[in-house]
Design an enzyme around this catalytic site. Structure first.
Site, PDB file in Angstrom:
ATOM      1  N   LYS A 175       0.848  -1.193   0.000  1.00 48.38           N
ATOM      2  CA  LYS A 175       0.000   0.000   0.000  1.00 48.38           C
ATOM      3  C   LYS A 175       0.883   1.242   0.000  1.00 48.38           C
ATOM      4  O   LYS A 175       1.532   1.562   0.995  1.00 48.38           O
ATOM      5  CB  LYS A 175      -0.908   0.040   1.239  1.00 48.38           C
ATOM      6  CG  LYS A 175      -1.919   1.177   1.129  1.00 48.38           C
ATOM      7  CD  LYS A 175      -2.553   1.555   2.454  1.00 48.38           C
ATOM      8  CE  LYS A 175      -1.757   2.564   3.225  1.00 48.38           C
ATOM      9  NZ  LYS A 175      -1.656   3.883   2.584  1.00 48.38           N
ATOM     10  N   CYS A 206      14.283  10.561   5.810  1.00 52.82           N
ATOM     11  CA  CYS A 206      14.348  10.052   7.192  1.00 52.82           C
ATOM     12  C   CYS A 206      15.735  10.235   7.770  1.00 52.82           C
ATOM     13  O   CYS A 206      15.884  10.631   8.915  1.00 52.82           O
ATOM     14  CB  CYS A 206      13.923   8.596   7.221  1.00 52.82           C
ATOM     15  SG  CYS A 206      14.788   7.606   6.010  1.00 52.82           S
ATOM     16  N   GLU A 225      11.318  16.249  14.908  1.00 55.20           N
ATOM     17  CA  GLU A 225      11.757  16.100  13.517  1.00 55.20           C
ATOM     18  C   GLU A 225      10.924  17.002  12.606  1.00 55.20           C
ATOM     19  O   GLU A 225       9.717  16.802  12.499  1.00 55.20           O
ATOM     20  CB  GLU A 225      11.557  14.635  13.109  1.00 55.20           C
ATOM     21  CG  GLU A 225      11.917  14.357  11.687  1.00 55.20           C
ATOM     22  CD  GLU A 225      11.522  12.944  11.240  1.00 55.20           C
ATOM     23  OE1 GLU A 225      10.407  12.499  11.562  1.00 55.20           O
ATOM     24  OE2 GLU A 225      12.331  12.317  10.556  1.00 55.20           O
ATOM     25  N   GLY A 248       7.662   4.880   7.865  1.00 58.53           N
ATOM     26  CA  GLY A 248       6.786   6.018   8.124  1.00 58.53           C
ATOM     27  C   GLY A 248       7.050   6.551   9.519  1.00 58.53           C
ATOM     28  O   GLY A 248       8.144   6.381  10.069  1.00 58.53           O
ATOM     29  N   SER A 249       6.047   7.155  10.085  1.00 52.45           N
ATOM     30  CA  SER A 249       6.264   7.838  11.370  1.00 52.45           C
ATOM     31  C   SER A 249       6.316   6.850  12.538  1.00 52.45           C
ATOM     32  O   SER A 249       5.744   5.759  12.473  1.00 52.45           O
ATOM     33  CB  SER A 249       5.144   8.851  11.595  1.00 52.45           C
ATOM     34  OG  SER A 249       3.913   8.171  11.692  1.00 52.45           O
ATOM     35  N   THR A 250       6.958   7.266  13.601  1.00 50.06           N
ATOM     36  CA  THR A 250       7.047   6.439  14.804  1.00 50.06           C
ATOM     37  C   THR A 250       5.651   6.180  15.373  1.00 50.06           C
ATOM     38  O   THR A 250       5.332   5.072  15.821  1.00 50.06           O
ATOM     39  CB  THR A 250       7.955   7.130  15.841  1.00 50.06           C
ATOM     40  OG1 THR A 250       9.266   7.221  15.278  1.00 50.06           O
ATOM     41  CG2 THR A 250       8.035   6.350  17.143  1.00 50.06           C
ATOM     42  N   THR A 279       2.753   5.928  13.805  1.00 53.19           N
ATOM     43  CA  THR A 279       2.074   4.856  13.065  1.00 53.19           C
ATOM     44  C   THR A 279       2.764   3.520  13.316  1.00 53.19           C
ATOM     45  O   THR A 279       2.094   2.487  13.441  1.00 53.19           O
ATOM     46  CB  THR A 279       2.044   5.182  11.559  1.00 53.19           C
ATOM     47  OG1 THR A 279       1.453   6.472  11.382  1.00 53.19           O
ATOM     48  CG2 THR A 279       1.248   4.170  10.781  1.00 53.19           C
ATOM     49  N   GLY A 280       4.084   3.536  13.411  1.00 56.86           N
ATOM     50  CA  GLY A 280       4.826   2.288  13.672  1.00 56.86           C
ATOM     51  C   GLY A 280       4.358   1.617  14.954  1.00 56.86           C
ATOM     52  O   GLY A 280       4.233   0.392  15.015  1.00 56.86           O
ATOM     53  N   GLU A 290      10.809   0.975   9.819  1.00 56.10           N
ATOM     54  CA  GLU A 290      11.766   2.068   9.593  1.00 56.10           C
ATOM     55  C   GLU A 290      11.026   3.362   9.906  1.00 56.10           C
ATOM     56  O   GLU A 290      10.178   3.799   9.132  1.00 56.10           O
ATOM     57  CB  GLU A 290      12.242   2.084   8.134  1.00 56.10           C
ATOM     58  CG  GLU A 290      13.002   0.846   7.719  1.00 56.10           C
ATOM     59  CD  GLU A 290      14.371   0.738   8.348  1.00 56.10           C
ATOM     60  OE1 GLU A 290      14.794   1.667   9.066  1.00 56.10           O
ATOM     61  OE2 GLU A 290      15.015  -0.305   8.144  1.00 56.10           O
TER      62      GLU A 290
HETATM   63  P1  NAD Z   1       2.820   8.083   8.238  1.00 57.03           P
HETATM   64  O1  NAD Z   1       3.196   7.163   9.339  1.00 57.03           O
HETATM   65  O2  NAD Z   1       1.807   9.103   8.492  1.00 57.03           O
HETATM   66  O3  NAD Z   1       2.274   7.241   6.995  1.00 57.03           O
HETATM   67  C1  NAD Z   1       3.008   6.208   6.381  1.00 57.03           C
HETATM   68  C2  NAD Z   1       2.071   5.177   5.813  1.00 57.03           C
HETATM   69  O4  NAD Z   1       1.336   4.582   6.873  1.00 57.03           O
HETATM   70  C3  NAD Z   1       1.043   5.710   4.817  1.00 57.03           C
HETATM   71  O5  NAD Z   1       0.938   4.774   3.757  1.00 57.03           O
HETATM   72  C4  NAD Z   1      -0.247   5.743   5.642  1.00 57.03           C
HETATM   73  O6  NAD Z   1      -1.404   5.589   4.866  1.00 57.03           O
HETATM   74  C5  NAD Z   1      -0.051   4.537   6.541  1.00 57.03           C
HETATM   75  N1  NAD Z   1      -0.831   4.573   7.774  1.00 57.03           N
HETATM   76  C6  NAD Z   1      -1.375   5.649   8.412  1.00 57.03           C
HETATM   77  N2  NAD Z   1      -2.004   5.256   9.549  1.00 57.03           N
HETATM   78  C7  NAD Z   1      -1.845   3.914   9.636  1.00 57.03           C
HETATM   79  C8  NAD Z   1      -2.237   2.927  10.579  1.00 57.03           C
HETATM   80  N3  NAD Z   1      -2.927   3.227  11.686  1.00 57.03           N
HETATM   81  N4  NAD Z   1      -1.862   1.647  10.355  1.00 57.03           N
HETATM   82  C9  NAD Z   1      -1.149   1.299   9.277  1.00 57.03           C
HETATM   83  N5  NAD Z   1      -0.762   2.186   8.332  1.00 57.03           N
HETATM   84  C10 NAD Z   1      -1.102   3.481   8.501  1.00 57.03           C
HETATM   85  O7  NAD Z   1       4.204   8.684   7.747  1.00 57.03           O
HETATM   86  P2  NAD Z   1       4.427   9.772   6.586  1.00 57.03           P
HETATM   87  O8  NAD Z   1       3.942  11.102   7.080  1.00 57.03           O
HETATM   88  O9  NAD Z   1       3.908   9.238   5.303  1.00 57.03           O
HETATM   89  O10 NAD Z   1       6.026   9.769   6.488  1.00 57.03           O
HETATM   90  C11 NAD Z   1       6.842  10.641   7.224  1.00 57.03           C
HETATM   91  C12 NAD Z   1       7.524   9.907   8.357  1.00 57.03           C
HETATM   92  O11 NAD Z   1       8.174   8.743   7.877  1.00 57.03           O
HETATM   93  C13 NAD Z   1       8.620  10.703   9.019  1.00 57.03           C
HETATM   94  O12 NAD Z   1       8.506  10.593  10.424  1.00 57.03           O
HETATM   95  C14 NAD Z   1       9.909  10.051   8.577  1.00 57.03           C
HETATM   96  O13 NAD Z   1      10.984  10.180   9.440  1.00 57.03           O
HETATM   97  C15 NAD Z   1       9.489   8.640   8.396  1.00 57.03           C
HETATM   98  N6  NAD Z   1      10.356   7.961   7.423  1.00 57.03           N
HETATM   99  C16 NAD Z   1      11.233   7.041   7.893  1.00 57.03           C
HETATM  100  C17 NAD Z   1      12.087   6.407   7.013  1.00 57.03           C
HETATM  101  C18 NAD Z   1      13.068   5.370   7.510  1.00 57.03           C
HETATM  102  O14 NAD Z   1      13.612   4.636   6.712  1.00 57.03           O
HETATM  103  N7  NAD Z   1      13.313   5.262   8.786  1.00 57.03           N
HETATM  104  C19 NAD Z   1      12.035   6.706   5.650  1.00 57.03           C
HETATM  105  C20 NAD Z   1      11.122   7.661   5.207  1.00 57.03           C
HETATM  106  C21 NAD Z   1      10.271   8.285   6.116  1.00 57.03           C
END
Ligand code: NAD
Length: 473
Positions: free
Chosen positions: A173, A280, A376, A224-226, A228-229, A246
Site C-alpha cells: 500500500k 528520514c 523532527e 513512516g512515522s514512529t 504509526t509504527g 523504519e
Molecule cells: P505516516 O506514518 O503518516 O504514513 C506512512 C504510511 O502509513 C502511509 O501509507 C499511511 O497511509 C499509513 N498509515 C497511516 N495510519 C496507519 C495505521 N494506523 N496503520 C497502518 N498504516 C497506517 O508517515 P508519513 O507522514 O507518510 O512519512 C513521514 C515519516 O516517515 C517521518 O517521520 C519520517 O521520518 C518517516 N520515514 C522514515 C524512514 C526510515 O527509513 N526510517 C524513511 C522515510 C520516512
C-alpha cells in the site's frame, strides 16, 4: 485527470470510491486512485496467499531473473515515471546536486539490481559423526508493505524486492499522498510476474491498519512515522507478524572545532536538505563548536541564499513540501523557534501560494529546548546549535527518544570515529551524513525502528530459519 487502478491478482481493479491525488506545487488534483474496500484487501491477500507456494518453490535464480527484468522495464520507462513522480511528490526532475526525481529512479534500479544479486546459502554449523546440522532460510510468507510519501517508488522497491527474492508474495500500500508512480510502475512490470505475486492496494490509514491486523499476512514492512509504527506493532500482535519498522529520526551532527568549514559546509547543507529535508536519514540538528559556529552559520546561509525553491517546471533546486499537513508542521516549528528567540539567517516564512512552498531556512542561536531542535521537522529547515564541551554535545545528541542516524565532523578521523561510535543510532557517519547504499544495513535504534533493510542483513528479514538436524550413525 486520469484514474488509476489497483493491481490485484494481476488485474487492474477499481473501487466504489476514490481518493484525489494533489500536486503539491499547485494544490490541484492530478489524478484519482481507488479507495480499497476491506473486501478488496481480502481479495489481494488471498491472491498473494494463493501465489505463494509456486513462487516460493521456484529457485532463487528464477526469481532473480524475473526481478532483473522488472528493473529493465522500469529503466525503459524511467523518464515517464520520473515525470509522474515529480508531479505527485513535488521534487524537481534534477534538483539540488542532482538529487531529484531522476535520482530516485536511478536509486530504484541500483537497489533492485544489487538486491537481486544476493543469495541465501545454506549454512552448515555441524557435520560430524553424530549429525549434520544445516540452517535453511525459508520465505516468511505473505508480506504487507506500507510506505510513506517522501520516496514513494524507491521505498516500495526497498520493501518488495528482497521479499520477492526470498520467495515471499506481497500486498503493498503506497501512501495516499503519492500512490501514482508506484501504481504506474507496478502495472508496467505486472506481466513479468505470475498473478498474485505483487498486489497493490490504495487507500489511507484505515487500509494500512487493516493490512497490519490482517490474519493472513505474515510480516509487515513499514516505513513512516514512529506514531504509526507503534500502532502497527500493536495491531500486528494478534498473529505475531514479523516486523521491519523504519520510523522517524531526528539525526544529530556534531562538528568538532578542527573541521574545515569551507569543505564541510557544502556536504552538511546537501545532506540536511536532501529531498527538501523530507528524508528520514537527513541531518536534522547541527551542533557546531563555538570556535567555528559563526563561520559555519555564515557558510550555510551563503549556500541557502544561492538556491531556488519553486515548481518543478521551473527547474528549481527544491520543490514544495509534499503535503499540507507537513507544510503546516514546518511553519509551526519555524514559528516556535521564532518565539524562542532564534535568529533566521535565511527563509523562515512560507512563500506565497499556490503550492506548499517553504524556502530553505537556516536557524541560528536557537535554544536546545526549542521544538525545532527536539522534534523532527521533515522539511527544509535546519537548526544550528552552538556547543563548547564535546561531552555536552554528545549528551544532547543522544537525549532524544529516536536514533536513526548521526554524524561527527572533524579533520581527525580517528577522534571523530571514536565519538561517532558513542552516538545512539543505527548508522553513524564520519564527515558525511544521509548516505545509504544497497549493500549496507540501514535501520534505527530506540524508537526509530525495529530491524534493518538492505543487503544480506535486510534480505534475511524476509525469511524464517529452519534448522535441519540429520542424525548420523
Ligand atoms: P505516516 O506514518 O503518516 O504514513 C506512512 C504510511 O502509513 C502511509 O501509507 C499511511 O497511509 C499509513 N498509515 C497511516 N495510519 C496507519 C495505521 N494506523 N496503520 C497502518 N498504516 C497506517 O508517515 P508519513 O507522514 O507518510 O512519512 C513521514 C515519516 O516517515 C517521518 O517521520 C519520517 O521520518 C518517516 N520515514 C522514515 C524512514 C526510515 O527509513 N526510517 C524513511 C522515510 C520516512
Amino acid at each position: 485527470m486520469s484514474d488509476y487502478s489497483m493491481l490485484i491478482n494481476g488485474e487492474a481493479v477499481s473501487a466504489d470510491s476514490a481518493i484525489d491525488v494533489i500536486n503539491p506545487a499547485t494544490e490541484q488534483p492530478i489524478a484519482s486512485v481507488p479507495a480499497a474496500s476491506p473486501e478488496q484487501l481480502d481479495t489481494a491477500v488471498a491472491a498473494a496467499r494463493a501465489a505463494l507456494p509456486a513462487w516460493s518453490a521456484r529457485s532463487m535464480d528464477e526469481r532473480r531473473e524475473l526481478i532483473l527484468k522488472m528493473a529493465d522495464r522500469i529503466e525503459q520507462n524511467m523518464g515517464e515515471l520520473a515525470q509522474l513522480l515529480s508531479q505527485e511528490q513535488g521534487k524537481p526532475m534534477e534538483g539540488f546536486a542532482g538529487l531529484g526525481a531522476m535520482f530516485e529512479l536511478g536509486g530504484c534500479l541500483a537497489w533492485i539490481r544489487y538486491t537481486a544479486s544476493l543469495d541465501l546459502p545454506v549454512e552448515v554449523i555441524q557435520d560430524n559423526d553424530e549429525a549434520r546440522i544445516e540452517v535453511h532460510r525459508k520465505p516468511v510468507g505473505v508480506v504487507g508493505s506500507i510506505t510513506p510519501w517522501n520516496y514513494p517508488l524507491l521505498i516500495t522497491c526497498w520493501h518488495i524486492i528482497p521479499g520477492l527474492l526470498a520467495g515471499c508474495t506481497v500486498v503493498a500500500k503506497p501512501s495516499e499522498y503519492t500512490p501514482l508512480t508506484v501504481l504506474k510502475a507496478m502495472h508496467l512490470v505486472a506481466d513479468i510476474l505470475p498473478p498474485g505475486v505483487i498486489n497493490i492496494v490504495t487507500g489511507g490509514g484505515e487500509i494500512g491498519a487493516a493490512i497490519s491486523s490482517h490474519p493472513d499476512i505474515d510480516k509487515i514492512v513499514f516505513t513512516g512515522s514512529t506514531r504509526t509504527g507503534k500502532r502497527i506493532m500493536e495491531s500486528a500482535a494478534d498473529n505475531l507478524k514479523r516486523l521491519t519498522l523504519e520510523l522517524g529520526g531526528n539525526d544529530a551532527a556534531i562538528v568538532l572545532p578542527d573541521t574545515n568549514v569551507a569543505e564541510a559546509a557544502g556536504k552538511i547543507f546537501a545532506t540536511a536538505m536532501i529531498n527538501n529535508g523530507q528524508t528520514c536519514a537527513a541531518l536534522k540538528r547541527l551542533y557546531v563548536h563555538e570556535d567555528i559556529y559563526d563561520e559555519m552559520c555564515e557558510a550555510l546561509a551563503g549556500i541557502a541564499a544561492s538556491v531556488t525553491t519553486g515548481p518543478a517546471g521551473e527547474g528549481p533546486d527544491f520543490g514544495p513540501i509534499q503535503n499540507k499537513m507537513q507544510y503546516d508542521r514546518v511553519c509551526e516549528l519555524a514559528e516556535a523557534a521564532r518565539a524562542d528567540g532564534a535568529t533566521f539567517l535565511t527563509g523562515g516564512e512560507p512563500m506565497p501560494g499556490p503550492g506548499y512552498f517553504f524556502p530553505v531556512t537556516i536557524v541560528k542561536d536557537i535554544p536546545e529546548h526549542s521544538r525545532l531542535v527536539q522534534e523532527e521537522p521533515f522539511g527544509p529547515i535546519l537548526p544550528v546549535v552552538s556547543f563548547s564541551d564535546v561531552e555536552d554535545a554528545l549528551a544532547r545528541a543522544n537525549a532524544v527518544s529516536v536514533g536513526l542516524g548521526g554524524s561527527v565532523w572533524s579533520s581527525d578521523v580517528a577522534a571523530a570515529q571514536a565519538l561517532a561510535s558513542r552516538l545512539e543510532c543505527g548508522t553513524a557517519w564520519v564527515n558525511n551524513h544521509a548516505m545509504i547504499q544497497p549493500d549496507a544495513p540501514f535501520g534505527g535504534v530506540k524508537q526509530s525502528g525495529v530491524g534493518v533493510e538492505f543487503g544480506r542483513y535486510g534480505l534475511v528479514e524476509y525469511t524464517n530459519i529452519q534448522t535441519m538436524q540429520i542424525a548420523k550413525g
